[in-house]
Design a protein around this motif. Sequence first.
Motif, PDB file in Angstrom:
ATOM      1  N   SER A  32       0.671  -1.283  -0.010  1.00 21.93           N
ATOM      2  CA  SER A  32       0.188   0.076   0.036  1.00 21.93           C
ATOM      3  C   SER A  32       0.957   1.153   0.059  1.00 21.93           C
ATOM      4  CB  SER A  32      -0.823  -0.087   1.364  1.00 21.93           C
ATOM      5  OG  SER A  32      -0.298   0.238   2.492  1.00 21.93           O
ATOM      6  N   GLU A  33       0.468   2.440  -0.372  1.00 22.27           N
ATOM      7  CA  GLU A  33       0.962   3.600  -0.314  1.00 22.27           C
ATOM      8  C   GLU A  33       1.705   3.976   0.960  1.00 22.27           C
ATOM      9  OE1 GLU A  33       2.141   5.511  -2.784  1.00 22.27           O
ATOM     10  OE2 GLU A  33       1.237   4.015  -4.067  1.00 22.27           O
ATOM     11  N   ALA A  34       0.800   3.625   2.249  1.00 22.70           N
ATOM     12  CA  ALA A  34       1.461   3.893   3.367  1.00 22.70           C
ATOM     13  C   ALA A  34       2.632   2.835   3.881  1.00 22.70           C
ATOM     14  CB  ALA A  34       0.253   3.714   4.502  1.00 22.70           C
ATOM     15  N   GLU A  35       2.494   1.687   3.425  1.00 22.24           N
ATOM     16  CA  GLU A  35       3.558   0.739   3.767  1.00 22.24           C
ATOM     17  C   GLU A  35       4.612   0.956   2.875  1.00 22.24           C
ATOM     18  OE1 GLU A  35       0.953  -3.274   4.625  1.00 22.24           O
ATOM     19  OE2 GLU A  35       1.445  -2.870   2.433  1.00 22.24           O
TER      20      GLU A  35
END
Length: 112
Positions: A32-35
């Motif tokens: 994901s973008e956060a990861e």
Amino acid sequence: MRRWRVAFARGRLEALADEVRTGRLKAELTVSEAERAVLQRWARRTESAQVVAMRAKIALGCADGKSVQALEDDIRTWMARWNSNLKPFVWTKTAEEILESLAAYCRRILGG
């Protein structure tokens, strides 16, 4: 060698064509973008352990679809750069300041 001769005798050139090799299935790695942001931050941190940064780079490379050889080359280049720019650790706080900071942290997380 005999196997190939028999295959050629049966099916001529078509029998010698490589079959589809399934091998071990590759798991799709999606990040994901956060990861991705966390991994990129870990990979750039100079104070993090080298192994954490390297693992972050591997995860990012896999998520981007890089080949094993490309990842290995990137890691070797990164390690050479890291090791050529070593700096000794310098304490910026006294032992008392460190212990007080640790005690304050423990009080905060333990609610005491």
